[in-house]
Design a protein around this motif. Structure first.
Motif, mmCIF file in Angstrom:
data_model
loop_
_atom_site.group_PDB
_atom_site.id
_atom_site.type_symbol
_atom_site.label_atom_id
_atom_site.label_comp_id
_atom_site.label_asym_id
_atom_site.label_seq_id
_atom_site.Cartn_x
_atom_site.Cartn_y
_atom_site.Cartn_z
ATOM 1 N N VAL A 152 0.861 -1.172 0.000
ATOM 2 C CA VAL A 152 0.000 0.000 0.000
ATOM 3 C C VAL A 152 0.897 1.222 0.000
ATOM 4 N N GLY A 153 0.824 1.992 -1.086
ATOM 5 C CA GLY A 153 1.584 3.228 -1.203
ATOM 6 C C GLY A 153 0.717 4.385 -0.750
ATOM 7 N N THR A 154 1.201 5.139 0.221
ATOM 8 C CA THR A 154 0.394 6.190 0.846
ATOM 9 C C THR A 154 0.680 7.582 0.284
ATOM 10 N N GLY A 155 1.182 7.662 -0.924
ATOM 11 C CA GLY A 155 1.484 8.958 -1.529
ATOM 12 C C GLY A 155 2.957 9.292 -1.395
ATOM 13 N N ALA A 156 3.262 10.571 -1.345
ATOM 14 C CA ALA A 156 4.652 11.015 -1.299
ATOM 15 C C ALA A 156 5.341 10.678 0.018
ATOM 16 N N GLU A 157 4.573 10.591 1.085
ATOM 17 C CA GLU A 157 5.126 10.307 2.411
ATOM 18 C C GLU A 157 4.489 9.040 2.977
ATOM 19 N N VAL A 158 5.213 8.381 3.852
ATOM 20 C CA VAL A 158 4.656 7.220 4.547
ATOM 21 C C VAL A 158 3.626 7.726 5.550
ATOM 22 N N ALA A 159 2.474 7.085 5.562
ATOM 23 C CA ALA A 159 1.416 7.447 6.506
ATOM 24 C C ALA A 159 0.719 6.168 6.965
ATOM 25 N N HIS A 160 0.092 6.236 8.093
ATOM 26 C CA HIS A 160 -0.671 5.094 8.588
ATOM 27 C C HIS A 160 -1.934 4.939 7.757
ATOM 28 N N ILE A 161 -2.336 3.692 7.539
ATOM 29 C CA ILE A 161 -3.639 3.444 6.941
ATOM 30 C C ILE A 161 -4.616 3.218 8.090
ATOM 31 N N PRO A 162 -5.913 3.347 7.836
ATOM 32 C CA PRO A 162 -6.872 3.098 8.916
ATOM 33 C C PRO A 162 -6.685 1.698 9.521
ATOM 34 N N VAL A 163 -6.731 1.624 10.826
ATOM 35 C CA VAL A 163 -6.546 0.354 11.528
ATOM 36 C C VAL A 163 -7.587 -0.659 11.055
#
Length: 117
Positions: free
Chosen positions: A64-75
Motif C-alpha cells: 500500500v503506497g500512501t502517496g509522497a510520504e509514509v502514513a498510517h492506513i486506517p486500523v
C-alpha cells in the motif's frame, strides 16, 4: 559489478509515476491505482476495500503506497486485510512501486494499491 536485465514475462510492471498519475504497461492511470501482474485499474483509495479483498486468492502480499510520504492506513483496513489472509506492507508510493516491480520480476504473488504523489 554485474548487471542483469529485469524481465517480467507476461506480468505488468509499473513503468512510472508523477503528480497525480501512474503509468502501468504504457497506460496512464490518473489518481489512485490498483496494480496486479495482470494489469492495472483505477482504485477508490483507502475506503475502497472490496477490490483489495478480491485479490486474496491471487496474492500473498499487498503493498500500500500512501502517496509522497509514509502514513498510517486506517486500523480497520489493515485488520480487515490481514484477517482475510493478506500480508500488508505500508510505504510511500515510490517505494511501493519499486518493491512491487522487484518482487514481480522474481515471480512473487504481489499487488500494489498506490495513492498518487
Amino acid at each position: 559489478m554485474q548487471l542483469y536485465e529485469v524481465t517480467f514475462d507476461e506480468a505488468t510492471p509499473i513503468d512510472g509515476y508523477g503528480p497525480g498519475f501512474f503509468r502501468v504497461g504504457g497506460v496512464v492511470i490518473n489518481g489512485a491505482a490498483l496494480v496486479t501482474e495482470n494489469g492495472a485499474r483505477g482504485w477508490g483509495g483507502l475506503d475502497d476495500t472490496q477490490p483489495l479483498l478480491d485479490l486474496v486468492e491471487d496474492i500473498d502480499v499487498l503493498f500500500v503506497g500512501t502517496g509522497a510520504e509514509v502514513a498510517h492506513i486506517p486500523v480497520s483496513l489493515r485488520n480487515t486485510l490481514e484477517a482475510a489472509g493478506l500480508g500488508v506492507e505500508i510505504m510511500n508510493s515510490p517505494a511501493a512501486c519499486r518493491t512491487y516491480n522487484v518482487l514481480l520480476s522474481e515471480g512473487r504473488r504481489v499487488a500494489a494499491a498506490v495513492l498518487p504523489v
